[in-house]
Design a protein around this motif. Structure first.
Motif, PDB file in Angstrom:
ATOM      1  N   LEU A  64       0.852  -1.184   0.000  1.00 20.81           N
ATOM      2  CA  LEU A  64       0.000   0.000   0.000  1.00 20.81           C
ATOM      3  C   LEU A  64       0.890   1.237   0.000  1.00 20.81           C
ATOM      4  O   LEU A  64       1.740   1.399   0.879  1.00 20.81           O
ATOM      5  CB  LEU A  64      -0.910   0.011   1.233  1.00 20.81           C
ATOM      6  N   THR A  65       0.695   2.075  -1.005  1.00 22.41           N
ATOM      7  CA  THR A  65       1.496   3.288  -1.167  1.00 22.41           C
ATOM      8  C   THR A  65       0.598   4.510  -1.038  1.00 22.41           C
ATOM      9  O   THR A  65      -0.496   4.549  -1.608  1.00 22.41           O
ATOM     10  CB  THR A  65       2.188   3.289  -2.547  1.00 22.41           C
ATOM     11  N   LEU A  66       1.079   5.514  -0.321  1.00 24.80           N
ATOM     12  CA  LEU A  66       0.365   6.775  -0.171  1.00 24.80           C
ATOM     13  C   LEU A  66       0.814   7.740  -1.258  1.00 24.80           C
ATOM     14  O   LEU A  66       2.002   8.050  -1.367  1.00 24.80           O
ATOM     15  CB  LEU A  66       0.649   7.388   1.206  1.00 24.80           C
ATOM     16  N   LEU A  67      -0.127   8.201  -2.071  1.00 24.52           N
ATOM     17  CA  LEU A  67       0.156   9.178  -3.121  1.00 24.52           C
ATOM     18  C   LEU A  67       0.248  10.569  -2.508  1.00 24.52           C
ATOM     19  O   LEU A  67      -0.676  11.012  -1.817  1.00 24.52           O
ATOM     20  CB  LEU A  67      -0.947   9.154  -4.182  1.00 24.52           C
ATOM     21  N   LEU A  68       1.351  11.249  -2.753  1.00 27.39           N
ATOM     22  CA  LEU A  68       1.542  12.612  -2.269  1.00 27.39           C
ATOM     23  C   LEU A  68       1.308  13.597  -3.409  1.00 27.39           C
ATOM     24  O   LEU A  68       1.962  13.506  -4.447  1.00 27.39           O
ATOM     25  CB  LEU A  68       2.963  12.795  -1.726  1.00 27.39           C
ATOM     26  N   ALA A  69       0.393  14.518  -3.201  1.00 24.80           N
ATOM     27  CA  ALA A  69       0.121  15.531  -4.223  1.00 24.80           C
ATOM     28  C   ALA A  69       1.039  16.742  -4.076  1.00 24.80           C
ATOM     29  O   ALA A  69       1.231  17.487  -5.021  1.00 24.80           O
ATOM     30  CB  ALA A  69      -1.330  15.973  -4.148  1.00 24.80           C
ATOM     31  N   TYR A  70       1.574  16.924  -2.886  1.00 29.36           N
ATOM     32  CA  TYR A  70       2.432  18.078  -2.612  1.00 29.36           C
ATOM     33  C   TYR A  70       3.846  17.594  -2.313  1.00 29.36           C
ATOM     34  O   TYR A  70       4.040  16.551  -1.695  1.00 29.36           O
ATOM     35  CB  TYR A  70       1.875  18.885  -1.434  1.00 29.36           C
ATOM     36  N   HIS A  71       4.811  18.368  -2.729  1.00 29.39           N
ATOM     37  CA  HIS A  71       6.211  17.986  -2.564  1.00 29.39           C
ATOM     38  C   HIS A  71       6.511  17.715  -1.098  1.00 29.39           C
ATOM     39  O   HIS A  71       6.136  18.507  -0.223  1.00 29.39           O
ATOM     40  CB  HIS A  71       7.140  19.087  -3.104  1.00 29.39           C
ATOM     41  N   PRO A  72       7.156  16.599  -0.814  1.00 26.29           N
ATOM     42  CA  PRO A  72       7.450  16.240   0.582  1.00 26.29           C
ATOM     43  C   PRO A  72       8.294  17.293   1.314  1.00 26.29           C
ATOM     44  O   PRO A  72       8.237  17.389   2.533  1.00 26.29           O
ATOM     45  CB  PRO A  72       8.203  14.919   0.476  1.00 26.29           C
ATOM     46  N   TYR A  73       9.038  18.096   0.573  1.00 20.68           N
ATOM     47  CA  TYR A  73       9.820  19.154   1.214  1.00 20.68           C
ATOM     48  C   TYR A  73       8.886  20.236   1.758  1.00 20.68           C
ATOM     49  O   TYR A  73       9.085  20.748   2.855  1.00 20.68           O
ATOM     50  CB  TYR A  73      10.814  19.774   0.222  1.00 20.68           C
ATOM     51  N   ASP A  74       7.837  20.567   0.974  1.00 19.59           N
ATOM     52  CA  ASP A  74       6.879  21.595   1.391  1.00 19.59           C
ATOM     53  C   ASP A  74       5.936  21.098   2.478  1.00 19.59           C
ATOM     54  O   ASP A  74       5.562  21.849   3.370  1.00 19.59           O
ATOM     55  CB  ASP A  74       6.042  22.068   0.197  1.00 19.59           C
ATOM     56  N   THR A  86       5.581   6.035   0.444  1.00 18.61           N
ATOM     57  CA  THR A  86       4.893   7.193  -0.127  1.00 18.61           C
ATOM     58  C   THR A  86       5.434   7.385  -1.539  1.00 18.61           C
ATOM     59  O   THR A  86       6.524   6.917  -1.863  1.00 18.61           O
ATOM     60  CB  THR A  86       5.133   8.472   0.702  1.00 18.61           C
ATOM     61  N   PHE A  87       4.643   8.084  -2.363  1.00 16.62           N
ATOM     62  CA  PHE A  87       5.064   8.309  -3.747  1.00 16.62           C
ATOM     63  C   PHE A  87       4.664   9.710  -4.165  1.00 16.62           C
ATOM     64  O   PHE A  87       3.498  10.104  -4.057  1.00 16.62           O
ATOM     65  CB  PHE A  87       4.414   7.287  -4.682  1.00 16.62           C
ATOM     66  N   TYR A  88       5.641  10.455  -4.642  1.00 22.21           N
ATOM     67  CA  TYR A  88       5.421  11.788  -5.204  1.00 22.21           C
ATOM     68  C   TYR A  88       5.732  11.695  -6.696  1.00 22.21           C
ATOM     69  O   TYR A  88       6.874  11.439  -7.073  1.00 22.21           O
ATOM     70  CB  TYR A  88       6.333  12.807  -4.511  1.00 22.21           C
ATOM     71  N   PRO A  89       4.717  11.862  -7.557  1.00 22.04           N
ATOM     72  CA  PRO A  89       4.932  11.662  -8.999  1.00 22.04           C
ATOM     73  C   PRO A  89       5.995  12.604  -9.572  1.00 22.04           C
ATOM     74  O   PRO A  89       6.070  13.771  -9.195  1.00 22.04           O
ATOM     75  CB  PRO A  89       3.562  11.975  -9.611  1.00 22.04           C
ATOM     76  N   PRO A  90       6.796  12.101 -10.492  1.00 22.87           N
ATOM     77  CA  PRO A  90       7.811  12.946 -11.130  1.00 22.87           C
ATOM     78  C   PRO A  90       7.165  14.067 -11.935  1.00 22.87           C
ATOM     79  O   PRO A  90       6.074  13.904 -12.488  1.00 22.87           O
ATOM     80  CB  PRO A  90       8.570  11.980 -12.039  1.00 22.87           C
ATOM     81  N   GLY A  91       7.845  15.206 -11.979  1.00 20.56           N
ATOM     82  CA  GLY A  91       7.369  16.331 -12.763  1.00 20.56           C
ATOM     83  C   GLY A  91       6.352  17.207 -12.061  1.00 20.56           C
ATOM     84  O   GLY A  91       5.869  18.186 -12.633  1.00 20.56           O
ATOM     85  N   MET A  92       6.031  16.895 -10.815  1.00 22.65           N
ATOM     86  CA  MET A  92       5.012  17.656 -10.092  1.00 22.65           C
ATOM     87  C   MET A  92       5.555  18.944  -9.468  1.00 22.65           C
ATOM     88  O   MET A  92       4.783  19.784  -9.022  1.00 22.65           O
ATOM     89  CB  MET A  92       4.411  16.780  -8.980  1.00 22.65           C
ATOM     90  N   GLU A  93       6.853  19.110  -9.473  1.00 25.96           N
ATOM     91  CA  GLU A  93       7.471  20.250  -8.795  1.00 25.96           C
ATOM     92  C   GLU A  93       6.988  21.596  -9.332  1.00 25.96           C
ATOM     93  O   GLU A  93       6.952  22.579  -8.600  1.00 25.96           O
ATOM     94  CB  GLU A  93       9.005  20.188  -8.907  1.00 25.96           C
ATOM     95  N   THR A  94       6.624  21.652 -10.587  1.00 31.66           N
ATOM     96  CA  THR A  94       6.207  22.926 -11.199  1.00 31.66           C
ATOM     97  C   THR A  94       4.691  23.098 -11.268  1.00 31.66           C
ATOM     98  O   THR A  94       4.215  24.121 -11.754  1.00 31.66           O
ATOM     99  CB  THR A  94       6.787  23.043 -12.620  1.00 31.66           C
ATOM    100  N   VAL A  95       3.952  22.126 -10.781  1.00 31.60           N
ATOM    101  CA  VAL A  95       2.486  22.195 -10.832  1.00 31.60           C
ATOM    102  C   VAL A  95       1.996  23.146  -9.733  1.00 31.60           C
ATOM    103  O   VAL A  95       2.410  23.022  -8.577  1.00 31.60           O
ATOM    104  CB  VAL A  95       1.872  20.786 -10.633  1.00 31.60           C
ATOM    105  N   PRO A  96       1.118  24.092 -10.068  1.00 36.22           N
ATOM    106  CA  PRO A  96       0.567  24.979  -9.034  1.00 36.22           C
ATOM    107  C   PRO A  96      -0.156  24.161  -7.955  1.00 36.22           C
ATOM    108  O   PRO A  96      -0.798  23.149  -8.265  1.00 36.22           O
ATOM    109  CB  PRO A  96      -0.428  25.858  -9.794  1.00 36.22           C
ATOM    110  N   LYS A  97      -0.049  24.601  -6.729  1.00 39.15           N
ATOM    111  CA  LYS A  97      -0.638  23.849  -5.609  1.00 39.15           C
ATOM    112  C   LYS A  97      -2.135  23.590  -5.809  1.00 39.15           C
ATOM    113  O   LYS A  97      -2.626  22.535  -5.472  1.00 39.15           O
ATOM    114  CB  LYS A  97      -0.387  24.569  -4.291  1.00 39.15           C
ATOM    115  N   LYS A 103      -3.576  16.723 -10.746  1.00 39.00           N
ATOM    116  CA  LYS A 103      -2.442  16.279 -11.567  1.00 39.00           C
ATOM    117  C   LYS A 103      -1.862  14.957 -11.042  1.00 39.00           C
ATOM    118  O   LYS A 103      -1.546  14.064 -11.832  1.00 39.00           O
ATOM    119  CB  LYS A 103      -1.369  17.373 -11.582  1.00 39.00           C
ATOM    120  N   ALA A 104      -1.724  14.828  -9.731  1.00 39.70           N
ATOM    121  CA  ALA A 104      -1.199  13.585  -9.149  1.00 39.70           C
ATOM    122  C   ALA A 104      -2.150  12.420  -9.440  1.00 39.70           C
ATOM    123  O   ALA A 104      -1.710  11.316  -9.793  1.00 39.70           O
ATOM    124  CB  ALA A 104      -0.986  13.749  -7.650  1.00 39.70           C
TER     125      ALA A 104
END
Length: 166
Positions: A64-74, A86-97, A103-104
């Motif tokens: 079971l993986t938790l999808l992260l919509a927001y960058h784990p740093y933020d 947990t999983f943060y999709p690639p390329g999401m860094e530039t997506v508006p919050k 998008k995720a």
């Protein structure tokens, strides 16, 4: 390893639990799904996570993986109990919050073999995503399972002659 993603409305009720549990079991036993991914926003996500956690007790090969919509740093989120990662999709860094969740979720539909959905509000991001997934399903790219909507309860008031008024 087949992957299954969940999408649904925030306000889903416990009415769905038996259906959801049956579908998770079917996906594991019949469709050989071993990896489940779920978000963190809303009651449907919570039910999906609880259902997979229960299934993991019977099927230890399941993750079971938790999808992260927001960058784990933020927004740092440690891996919650019962989740494997947990999983943060690639390329999401530039997506508006404001667009991050949509998008995720779309990324997961594009990268999953199966989708279990509870989305019936016509004007909702979840419903739009299910429509998008169904187009992908027509191309053989994903298999979509839609859970049945909870029966509507009559909330009207009975008046003397038995007529109902809202």
């Amino acid at each position: 390893m087949p992957t299954c993603f969940f999408i649904g409305h925030r306000e889903a009720s416990d009415y769905l639990l038996p259906q959801l549990s049956a579908e998770v079991d079917r996906h594991i036993t019949e469709l050989k799904v071993t990896d489940f991914v779920v978000g963190i926003y809303g009651w449907f996500d919570s039910m999906a996570a609880r259902t997979v956690k229960a299934a993991k007790k019977r099927h230890p090969e399941v993750t079971l993986t938790l999808l992260l919509a927001y960058h784990p740093y933020d927004r740092p989120i440690p891996t919650p109990e019962g989740f494997d990662s947990t999983f943060y999709p690639p390329g999401m860094e530039t997506v508006p919050k404001r667009a991050a969740i949509v998008k995720a979720n779309r990324y997961m539909v594009d990268h999953s073999d199966y989708l279990i959905a509870y989305a019936w509000h016509t004007a909702s991001n979840a419903r739009e995503l299910v429509s998008y997934a169904k187009k992908r399903e027509n191309k053989g790219l994903i298999q979509v399972t839609e859970l049945a909507r909870e029966p509507q309860r009559n909330t009207g008031i009975m008046i003397g002659d038995g007529k109902i008024e809202d």
